[in-house]
Design an enzyme around this catalytic site. Structure first.
Site, PDB file in Angstrom:
ATOM      1  N   ILE A 293      65.682 -20.489  46.417  1.00 43.30           N
ATOM      2  CA  ILE A 293      65.389 -19.165  45.869  1.00 43.30           C
ATOM      3  C   ILE A 293      66.580 -18.310  46.254  1.00 43.30           C
ATOM      4  O   ILE A 293      66.771 -17.963  47.417  1.00 43.30           O
ATOM      5  CB  ILE A 293      64.062 -18.593  46.386  1.00 43.30           C
ATOM      6  CG1 ILE A 293      62.900 -19.478  45.922  1.00 43.30           C
ATOM      7  CG2 ILE A 293      63.878 -17.158  45.882  1.00 43.30           C
ATOM      8  CD1 ILE A 293      61.528 -18.976  46.335  1.00 43.30           C
TER       9      ILE A 293
ATOM     10  N   LYS B 228      59.367 -21.272  51.615  1.00 46.04           N
ATOM     11  CA  LYS B 228      60.735 -20.788  51.493  1.00 46.04           C
ATOM     12  C   LYS B 228      61.230 -20.516  52.904  1.00 46.04           C
ATOM     13  O   LYS B 228      60.735 -19.627  53.591  1.00 46.04           O
ATOM     14  CB  LYS B 228      60.801 -19.514  50.648  1.00 46.04           C
ATOM     15  CG  LYS B 228      62.209 -18.930  50.540  1.00 46.04           C
ATOM     16  CD  LYS B 228      62.218 -17.602  49.799  1.00 46.04           C
ATOM     17  CE  LYS B 228      63.615 -16.982  49.806  1.00 46.04           C
ATOM     18  NZ  LYS B 228      63.641 -15.644  49.159  1.00 46.04           N
TER      19      LYS B 228
ATOM     20  N   TYR C 230      56.586 -17.746  52.714  1.00 42.86           N
ATOM     21  CA  TYR C 230      57.964 -17.269  52.807  1.00 42.86           C
ATOM     22  C   TYR C 230      58.241 -16.842  54.243  1.00 42.86           C
ATOM     23  O   TYR C 230      57.679 -15.860  54.731  1.00 42.86           O
ATOM     24  CB  TYR C 230      58.159 -16.110  51.818  1.00 42.86           C
ATOM     25  CG  TYR C 230      59.509 -15.441  51.805  1.00 42.86           C
ATOM     26  CD1 TYR C 230      60.618 -16.006  52.433  1.00 42.86           C
ATOM     27  CD2 TYR C 230      59.685 -14.233  51.144  1.00 42.86           C
ATOM     28  CE1 TYR C 230      61.862 -15.372  52.412  1.00 42.86           C
ATOM     29  CE2 TYR C 230      60.910 -13.592  51.112  1.00 42.86           C
ATOM     30  CZ  TYR C 230      61.991 -14.162  51.751  1.00 42.86           C
ATOM     31  OH  TYR C 230      63.210 -13.526  51.735  1.00 42.86           O
TER      32      TYR C 230
ATOM     33  N   TYR D 260      56.258  -6.020  60.363  1.00 42.75           N
ATOM     34  CA  TYR D 260      55.989  -4.900  61.254  1.00 42.75           C
ATOM     35  C   TYR D 260      54.853  -5.155  62.245  1.00 42.75           C
ATOM     36  O   TYR D 260      55.008  -4.924  63.436  1.00 42.75           O
ATOM     37  CB  TYR D 260      55.699  -3.586  60.490  1.00 42.75           C
ATOM     38  CG  TYR D 260      55.492  -2.410  61.420  1.00 42.75           C
ATOM     39  CD1 TYR D 260      56.567  -1.845  62.096  1.00 42.75           C
ATOM     40  CD2 TYR D 260      54.220  -1.909  61.662  1.00 42.75           C
ATOM     41  CE1 TYR D 260      56.374  -0.788  62.983  1.00 42.75           C
ATOM     42  CE2 TYR D 260      54.019  -0.859  62.544  1.00 42.75           C
ATOM     43  CZ  TYR D 260      55.093  -0.305  63.208  1.00 42.75           C
ATOM     44  OH  TYR D 260      54.910   0.718  64.076  1.00 42.75           O
TER      45      TYR D 260
ATOM     46  N   THR E  51      61.663  -9.790  48.318  1.00 48.46           N
ATOM     47  CA  THR E  51      62.487  -8.898  49.140  1.00 48.46           C
ATOM     48  C   THR E  51      63.647  -8.326  48.335  1.00 48.46           C
ATOM     49  O   THR E  51      63.940  -7.130  48.393  1.00 48.46           O
ATOM     50  CB  THR E  51      63.029  -9.658  50.360  1.00 48.46           C
ATOM     51  OG1 THR E  51      61.947 -10.259  51.055  1.00 48.46           O
ATOM     52  CG2 THR E  51      63.788  -8.748  51.292  1.00 48.46           C
TER      53      THR E  51
ATOM     54  N   ARG F  32      63.886 -10.478  58.922  1.00 48.52           N
ATOM     55  CA  ARG F  32      63.453  -9.242  58.252  1.00 48.52           C
ATOM     56  C   ARG F  32      62.041  -8.847  58.645  1.00 48.52           C
ATOM     57  O   ARG F  32      61.712  -7.656  58.650  1.00 48.52           O
ATOM     58  CB  ARG F  32      63.536  -9.398  56.732  1.00 48.52           C
ATOM     59  CG  ARG F  32      64.963  -9.578  56.232  1.00 48.52           C
ATOM     60  CD  ARG F  32      65.065  -9.389  54.722  1.00 48.52           C
ATOM     61  NE  ARG F  32      64.939  -7.994  54.362  1.00 48.52           N
ATOM     62  CZ  ARG F  32      65.842  -7.309  53.652  1.00 48.52           C
ATOM     63  NH1 ARG F  32      66.952  -7.879  53.257  1.00 48.52           N
ATOM     64  NH2 ARG F  32      65.637  -6.052  53.352  1.00 48.52           N
TER      65      ARG F  32
END
Length: 295
Positions: free
Chosen positions: A205, A164, A135, A109, A45, A140
């Site tokens: 991370i 993550k 992840y 999305y 990202t 987001r």
């Protein structure tokens, strides 16, 4: 299969005149290596992967692998997409060119069901042999990989070894660790790195590590050496910069901070991301006075 853990940096992607600045990218990775980071993570990202072409995405992975060759630093390549077949293609390319592992963001999305998430990740991870990290960043992507789904994937797919967690929830991290102690939980929220690690997390991370890799590597290694006082102090000392780096959407502030610190020559983003406001730039200038950025 060796688990890849420790202090990891979610690399920015520098641009120059609208193109990836490959020379600067290599220079930034070498700086990470010199300042004690264990793993670099290209094209996640923070690397603006959503606006890179497939060719640029593959090139960034190749540069990271080549730069880390003959060092102890590993490469976990970003291999996420909201189309499963595209993520498979990226993952297979990353494995082919020598990436040590993969990080794949939840498909954004299209908001799949938990079964859809399971099938998505099973298909990508099963297409390769190298270690694979899920992840989860619902803020987001618009979808949350629930603990039971993550555990099901860990149980069923041999190379899925880690997640993550960027929900900001310590409870979620503890739930995962308590149910599957061998499932590596990695912090994806800079502000709570110490808390995650102290509760059994196996690494971070970090966005902030682009700017201050020496701080972040020492934080993680201190926890691993059971020097919790040192680690907590570093985490506390980083609070101001961690907060400032998320006043606008990542990676807008981190690239601006790196530009102000002289680490990148140009401040460029890909639309729809735009440069930070004057207020943000002023705030970053003030916060940076409290830290020594080693070039």
């Amino acid at each position: 299969m060796q688990n890849i853990i420790g202090a990891m940096t979610a690399l920015i992607t520098p641009f120059k005149n609208g193109k990836v600045d490959t020379a600067k990218y290599e220079e930034l990775i070498r700086r990470q290596i010199a300042q004690g980071i264990d793993v670099v993570v290209p094209v996640g990202t923070t690397g603006e992967s959503a606006t890179l072409s497939h060719d640029e995405h593959r090139e960034c992975i190749e540069i990271a692998v080549a730069t880390c060759k003959d060092t102890d630093v590993k490469v976990i390549a970003g291999a996420g997409s909201n189309a499963t077949h595209e993520a498979i293609g990226i993952a297979q390319h990353a494995q082919k060119v020598g990436a040590d592992g993969l990080l794949s963001v939840a498909p954004y999305y299209n908001k799949p069901s938990q079964e859809g998430l399971y099938q998505h990740y099973k298909a990508i991870a099963s297409s390769v042999e190298i270690p694979f990290m899920i992840y989860n960043v619902p803020g987001r992507t618009g979808v949350d990989i629930e603990a039971d789904t993550a555990i099901r994937l860990f149980d069923d797919v041999s190379n899925i070894y880690a997640i993550k967690e960027a929900t900001g929830s310590l409870e979620r991290a503890i739930e995962l660790s308590s149910k599957r102690p061998d499932f590596c939980v990695v912090s994806g929220e800079d502000s709570i790195d110490y808390a995650m690690l102290a509760n059994g997390g196996k690494g971070i991370i970090s966005v902030t590590a682009n700017l201050l890799p020496n701080y972040k590597s020492k934080l993680v290694h201190s926890v691993f050496n059971k020097d919790f006082d040192t680690a907590k102090k570093i985490n506390d000392d980083l609070y101001a910069i961690n907060k400032a780096l998320f006043v606008e959407s990542n990676p807008i502030p981190i690239k601006a901070a790196m530009y102000l610190a002289g680490l990148i020559d140009t401040l460029e983003y890909r639309l729809p991301l735009t440069p930070p406001s004057r207020e943000t730039m002023s705030k970053l200038e003030d916060v940076l006075k409290g830290y020594e950025v080693i070039k």
